[in-house]
Design an enzyme around this catalytic site. Structure first.
Site, short mmCIF file in Angstrom:
data_model
loop_
_atom_site.label_atom_id
_atom_site.label_comp_id
_atom_site.label_asym_id
_atom_site.label_seq_id
_atom_site.Cartn_x
_atom_site.Cartn_y
_atom_site.Cartn_z
N SER A 113 1.88 -7.66 20.21
CA SER A 113 2.59 -7.36 19.05
C SER A 113 2.33 -8.70 18.00
O SER A 113 2.89 -9.92 18.41
CB SER A 113 4.02 -7.24 19.42
OG SER A 113 4.22 -6.15 20.26
N HIS A 118 -4.33 -11.20 5.56
CA HIS A 118 -5.47 -11.90 5.01
C HIS A 118 -5.69 -11.86 3.50
O HIS A 118 -5.71 -10.44 3.21
CB HIS A 118 -6.94 -11.88 5.58
CG HIS A 118 -6.81 -12.08 7.27
ND1 HIS A 118 -6.65 -13.48 7.59
CD2 HIS A 118 -6.37 -11.32 8.21
CE1 HIS A 118 -6.41 -13.23 8.89
NE2 HIS A 118 -6.32 -11.94 9.40
N CYS A 141 4.21 -3.26 20.32
CA CYS A 141 3.98 -2.64 21.64
C CYS A 141 5.60 -2.38 22.01
O CYS A 141 6.56 -3.48 22.16
CB CYS A 141 3.35 -3.48 22.54
SG CYS A 141 3.25 -2.69 24.41
#
Length: 264
Positions: A113, A118, A141
């Site tokens: 998780s 970026h 998750c």
């Protein structure tokens, strides 16, 4: 709002992995090389690691996740990255509790998780086009859904074009041993977008329902030249200049939206 399927009684933990990926583009026109450089510097300052960290921290709060760790970096000459590890379990201070009390879910999810971003500012060497791209991934998750952060992320960044992918992987098993490959209803990413967002964007879907893969592209419907000019106003340009710049910008937007270069 993410609508879950009827509540399932699970055998163990919910092991479904849900991943939401964004490519967000801001497109700009800067007339001179100096203006293009100033645009890069402006974007680099607007979306430095500190600002991105705040955005991702807000995302964690919106989806109901707990932050385990933050790593961030500004790059030279430009760009930045931030990675946040998250879990759906509360973080327990090891100094206040023995290691045996630390939730297994926290440890198990540290590599699954996460939220990352970026940035990629760049310019065309001749034609005056400058773009800023932010790639964002929210992977969870368990029961936490990254779809809750959709609208916030679109509004937080200068989003002329947005490319989104959502997929669900793995399975969770109920107490009868039956495997479930998705735990919520979804036909399209579009159903999770706010009305004010949908009203502003032209949208296009490519979904593979049987594989739990959902893909949505969108770009702004309205074209206002002033919104794309850096350090300039459309009223100060000649008609010929406006038409030339508008053609360049619309072509750039079209190519980024479709992900391919158009023929001359």
């Amino acid at each position: 709002m993410v609508k879950p399927l009827p509540r399932l009684r699970l055998q163990g933990f919910n092991n479904l992995t849900k991943a939401l990926s964004f490519n967000i583009y801001d497109v700009c026109y800067a007339r001179t090389e100096e203006e293009r450089q100033r645009y890069i510097e402006y974007i680099d300052e607007q979306y430095d690691a500190d600002r991105l960290t705040q955005i991702l921290t807000d995302v964690a709060e919106i989806i109901g996740a707990n932050i385990l760790n933050i790593a961030r970096q500004d790059y030279d000459p430009q760009g930045a990255s931030v990675t946040i590890l998250i879990s759906e379990e509360p973080v327990i201070d090891k100094k206040q509790a023995g290691k045996e009390l630390i939730s297994d879910a926290v440890v198990a999810h540290m590599d699954k998780s996460h939220i990352t971003v970026h940035t990629y500012p760049e310019t065309h060497p001749q034609e005056g086009i400058a773009t800023f791209r932010a790639d964002i991934d929210v992977a969870t998750c368990g029961v936490i859904s990254p779809l809750k952060a959709l609208n916030y992320l679109i509004e937080s960044l200068e989003s002329d074009i947005v490319i989104m992918d959502y997929r669900v992987r793995g399975f969770t098993r109920d107490v009868k041993g039956r495997k479930h490959y998705i735990d919520h209803k979804i036909n399209s990413i579009q159903q999770f977008l706010a009305k004010n967002v949908k009203s502003r964007y032209e949208m296009f879907d490519v979904n593979v329902y049987q594989e739990n893969i959902f893909h949505t592209k969108m770009h702004l419907k309205d074209f206002d030249l002033d919104q794309y000019l850096f350090e300039e106003r459309a009223k100060n340009l000649s008609f010929k200049e406006r038409m030339k710049i508008e053609t360049l910008l619309k072509r750039e937007i079209e190519e980024l939206f479709h992900g391919r270069n158009l023929s001359e």
